[in-house]
Design an enzyme around this catalytic site. Structure first.
Site, mmCIF file in Angstrom:
data_model
loop_
_atom_site.group_PDB
_atom_site.id
_atom_site.type_symbol
_atom_site.label_atom_id
_atom_site.label_comp_id
_atom_site.label_asym_id
_atom_site.label_seq_id
_atom_site.Cartn_x
_atom_site.Cartn_y
_atom_site.Cartn_z
ATOM 1 N N ILE A 12 0.875 -1.179 0.000
ATOM 2 C CA ILE A 12 0.000 0.000 0.000
ATOM 3 C C ILE A 12 0.909 1.225 0.000
ATOM 4 C CG2 ILE A 12 -0.241 -0.200 2.541
ATOM 5 C CD1 ILE A 12 -2.945 1.255 2.299
ATOM 6 N N LEU A 17 -4.805 9.852 -1.099
ATOM 7 C CA LEU A 17 -5.656 11.053 -1.136
ATOM 8 C C LEU A 17 -6.811 10.878 -0.157
ATOM 9 C CD1 LEU A 17 -6.323 13.797 -2.627
ATOM 10 C CD2 LEU A 17 -7.986 12.444 -3.926
ATOM 11 N N GLY A 18 -6.945 11.784 0.812
ATOM 12 C CA GLY A 18 -8.099 11.780 1.707
ATOM 13 C C GLY A 18 -9.293 12.418 1.022
ATOM 14 N N ASP A 43 -8.502 7.166 -0.222
ATOM 15 C CA ASP A 43 -9.239 6.813 0.992
ATOM 16 C C ASP A 43 -10.651 7.390 0.926
ATOM 17 O OD1 ASP A 43 -8.954 5.841 3.985
ATOM 18 O OD2 ASP A 43 -10.082 7.722 4.008
ATOM 19 N N TYR A 48 -18.920 9.837 4.025
ATOM 20 C CA TYR A 48 -18.444 11.105 3.464
ATOM 21 C C TYR A 48 -19.402 11.639 2.390
ATOM 22 C CZ TYR A 48 -13.993 9.658 5.634
ATOM 23 O OH TYR A 48 -13.017 9.240 6.505
ATOM 24 N N LYS A 77 -15.146 2.523 4.194
ATOM 25 C CA LYS A 77 -15.422 2.239 5.603
ATOM 26 C C LYS A 77 -16.903 1.974 5.849
ATOM 27 C CE LYS A 77 -11.732 5.527 6.468
ATOM 28 N NZ LYS A 77 -11.929 6.573 5.476
ATOM 29 N N HIS A 110 -15.643 1.809 10.662
ATOM 30 C CA HIS A 110 -15.288 3.222 10.784
ATOM 31 C C HIS A 110 -15.088 3.663 12.238
ATOM 32 C CE1 HIS A 110 -15.778 7.162 8.290
ATOM 33 N NE2 HIS A 110 -14.896 7.322 9.244
#
Ligand code: A2P
Length: 315
Positions: A12, A17-18, A43, A48, A77, A110
């Site tokens: 990994i 990138l968040g 990610d 979100y 998540k 999460h």
């Protein structure tokens, strides 16, 4: 780009990138831009609210042909309202459908907190489910099923303390492969990192830049600004880099992944280029001295003593 490896040897990339707080309108271009500049780790999370837009970006990039699905490591998540064993597979199926993928590289629980299935964000006790009603092991066992069916290549957790990891590990067939937690120079979490390392659990740091774009309700008064810390500014000057890049290089030194969020092309590139910085040991020691256990995401929004939730990080 420096890589870490799961127990089975799968790699990994350390910088991903968040996408937490990225508006759906912006995240599509952000993901496309990130893949163009070289990111191979994205990610995401159902909560979100932008996985469908990320899916459009992935589809566009993969159908262009130069970057293939298997070249990119994608995390999502499981949200708190899908902890019941029977809800885990449908939750991942929804995420896969939004992301337009057949499998996820890493699926994380999460939070160690459960809500009623019809509640997106619990605010009243009757909207929570206690961990007696849905033990974490029930959710985890369902996640193990996702892995054995190949829908998730790797499984892990997020926001788990050492106490919660120990309790879970004492019951599981397979130990979580990743723990994603808040990490930055004001929150080093050395004990957690050492426990994870001893148990072959990789660690990803979120909010590496202080997540200044959080909603006001999630912010405390007079929060520190990581970019303004004197020792970060001094290191940035010494290495000829930006403060953000020093804040990211900190994680690579500590053998952690890190997922800076940005929706701006220049910053997306700048953050990726932090992968080329090797901080000297003495500079890390200086940065480490200023750890003060400060959390931007303090977790009190999940306090619900009536349902047994208090102090989610066990601190
Ligand atoms: P933007 O998305 O406008 O670029 P975190 O990753 O800790 O959640 O922090 C995200 C915040 O940091 C966002 O406000 C993001 O803004 C900002 N940010 C991301 N990269 C940089 C950078 N290289 N320099 C300054 N701010 C940045």
């Amino acid at each position: 780009m420096k890589k870490l490896h799961f127990r089975n040897g799968d790699p990994i990339d350390t910088i991903g990138l968040g996408t937490w707080k990225s508006d759906p309108e912006d995240v599509k271009n952000a993901v496309i831009r990130a893949l163009e500049v070289g990111y191979r780790h994205i990610d995401a999370a159902a909560i979100y609210g932008n996985e469908a837009a990320i899916g459009e970006a992935l589809k566009q990039v993969f159908s262009a042909g130069e970057i293939k699905r298997e070249d990119v490591f994608i995390t999502s998540k499981l949200w708190n309202n899908a902890h019941k064993a029977s809800d885990v597979l449908p939750a991942l199926q929804k995420t896969l459908s939004d992301l337009q993928l057949d499998y996820i590289d890493l699926y994380l629980m999460h939070w160690p907190v459960a809500f009623r299935p019809d509640v997106v964000f619990a605010t009243k006790p009757d909207e929570y489910l206690s961990l007696d009603e849905i033990p974490l092991i029930e959710t985890w066992t369902a996640m193990e099923g996702l892995k054995s069916h190949g829908l998730a290549k790797h499984i892990g957790v997020s926001n788990f303390s050492v106490t919660k990891l120990k309790a879970l590990i004492s019951k599981v067939k397979s130990v979580p492969e990743m723990n994603q937690v808040e990490l930055h120079p004001l929150l080093a979490q050395d004990q957690l990192l050492s426990y994870c390392s001893d148990n072959d659990i990789l660690v990803t740091g979120y909010s590496p830049l202080g997540s200044t774009d959080r909603a006001p309700a999630m912010k405390a008064e007079n929060e520190p600004n990581l970019f303004e810390l004197e020792h970060i500014k001094a290191a940035a000057y010494k290495y000829g880099k930006t403060g953000a890049q020093i804040l990211l290089a900190y994680h690579l030194f500590r053998e952690c992944c890190v997922i800076p969020k940005s929706t701006h092309a220049g910053r997306i590139q700048q953050n990726f280029e932090a992968g080329n910085i090797s901080l000297e040991h003495s500079d890390m020691m200086e940065i480490a001295q200023h750890d003060r256990g400060f959390r931007f995401v303090n977790g009190t929004f999940f306090d619900c003593p009536e349902k047994g939730y208090n102090n989610v990080y066990d601190e």
